[in-house]
Motif scaffolding. Structure first.
Motif, PDB file in Angstrom:
ATOM      1  N   LEU A  57       0.850  -1.185   0.000  1.00 23.82           N
ATOM      2  CA  LEU A  57       0.000   0.000   0.000  1.00 23.82           C
ATOM      3  C   LEU A  57       0.884   1.233   0.000  1.00 23.82           C
ATOM      4  O   LEU A  57       1.978   1.228   0.576  1.00 23.82           O
ATOM      5  N   VAL A  58       0.414   2.295  -0.637  1.00 27.94           N
ATOM      6  CA  VAL A  58       1.152   3.554  -0.639  1.00 27.94           C
ATOM      7  C   VAL A  58       0.242   4.691  -0.196  1.00 27.94           C
ATOM      8  O   VAL A  58      -0.972   4.664  -0.421  1.00 27.94           O
ATOM      9  N   GLY A  67       4.640   7.510   1.705  1.00 31.39           N
ATOM     10  CA  GLY A  67       4.758   6.391   2.632  1.00 31.39           C
ATOM     11  C   GLY A  67       4.354   5.094   1.972  1.00 31.39           C
ATOM     12  O   GLY A  67       3.671   5.095   0.939  1.00 31.39           O
ATOM     13  N   HIS A  68       4.814   4.002   2.570  1.00 30.43           N
ATOM     14  CA  HIS A  68       4.411   2.684   2.070  1.00 30.43           C
ATOM     15  C   HIS A  68       4.197   1.728   3.226  1.00 30.43           C
ATOM     16  O   HIS A  68       4.673   1.952   4.334  1.00 30.43           O
ATOM     17  N   CYS A  93       6.937   2.632   6.190  1.00 30.31           N
ATOM     18  CA  CYS A  93       7.880   3.748   6.110  1.00 30.31           C
ATOM     19  C   CYS A  93       7.160   5.012   5.663  1.00 30.31           C
ATOM     20  O   CYS A  93       6.299   4.970   4.784  1.00 30.31           O
ATOM     21  N   VAL A  94       7.553   6.119   6.278  1.00 31.08           N
ATOM     22  CA  VAL A  94       7.131   7.448   5.852  1.00 31.08           C
ATOM     23  C   VAL A  94       8.397   8.185   5.443  1.00 31.08           C
ATOM     24  O   VAL A  94       9.417   8.120   6.145  1.00 31.08           O
ATOM     25  N   GLY A 104       2.020   7.739   9.037  1.00 32.81           N
ATOM     26  CA  GLY A 104       2.199   6.376   9.536  1.00 32.81           C
ATOM     27  C   GLY A 104       0.953   5.867  10.232  1.00 32.81           C
ATOM     28  O   GLY A 104       0.554   4.708  10.052  1.00 32.81           O
ATOM     29  N   GLU A 105       0.317   6.735  11.027  1.00 30.98           N
ATOM     30  CA  GLU A 105      -0.918   6.341  11.709  1.00 30.98           C
ATOM     31  C   GLU A 105      -2.016   6.021  10.696  1.00 30.98           C
ATOM     32  O   GLU A 105      -2.761   5.060  10.872  1.00 30.98           O
ATOM     33  N   GLN A 106      -2.124   6.823   9.652  1.00 31.61           N
ATOM     34  CA  GLN A 106      -3.149   6.572   8.638  1.00 31.61           C
ATOM     35  C   GLN A 106      -2.879   5.253   7.912  1.00 31.61           C
ATOM     36  O   GLN A 106      -3.817   4.485   7.650  1.00 31.61           O
ATOM     37  N   LEU A 107      -1.620   4.975   7.599  1.00 28.77           N
ATOM     38  CA  LEU A 107      -1.283   3.702   6.963  1.00 28.77           C
ATOM     39  C   LEU A 107      -1.614   2.534   7.890  1.00 28.77           C
ATOM     40  O   LEU A 107      -2.166   1.518   7.466  1.00 28.77           O
TER      41      LEU A 107
END
Length: 158
Positions: A57-58, A67-68, A93-94, A104-107
């Motif tokens: 995911l990106v 981020g990924h 990673c961000v 990062g929290e959203q990912l």
């Protein structure tokens, strides 16, 4: 802002973010991680992108990948194990330039939804104890230690 499945066109951005992760790991464990290198080749990334059990995911904002999240859907199997699907986070990673913006929290929250939709019972990952920032981040997300991998370094005689 969009969180989406990565595509082949995203490979250069993924490679750049993987280098950011390598730098963090090298800083905390230079005895294990080199300063430069590739965790995955372009061909390996293409193969992963085609594998539904290894979603990448990106996080994209204004056409830029910031981020990924590399994941693997794993299934516990064995005579003494309850059948269970797990979403293993292989890499989150961000981009260094975008840290502190809750990407990062959203990912991670997206990964929780993704895991739920795919029938996973839990999310697991490995984090280096020397990487205090990552440990604190994952604890803030609600993660707790499942098990501990221990080591003792052995001095090599010349």
């Amino acid at each position: 802002m969009t969180i989406r499945q990565a595509t082949v066109a995203d490979i250069p951005a993924l490679e750049s973010l993987l280098q950011d992760v390598l730098q963090v790991h090298h800083a905390v464990r230079p005895d294990i991680f080199k300063a430069q290198g590739q965790k995955f080749s372009s061909q390996e990334l293409e193969e992963m992108l085609a594998d539904p059990d290894k979603p990448i995911l990106v996080y994209e904002k204004e056409g830029q990948i910031l981020g990924h999240l590399f994941c693997q859907i794993q299934e516990a199997k064995g005579a003494c194990l309850e059948p269970m699907k797990t979403l293993f986070v292989d890499d989150l990673c961000v981009a260094e330039s975008a840290r502190g913006q809750k990407i990062g929290e959203q990912l991670y929250q997206y990964a929780l939804l993704f895991a739920r939709k795919n029938g996973c019972k839990n999310i697991t990952l490995d984090v280096w104890n020397a990487n205090g920032g990552a440990l604190n981040f994952y604890q803030r997300q609600g993660m707790q230690a499942q098990k501990t991998r221990m080591e003792q370094l052995i001095d090599q005689e010349d």
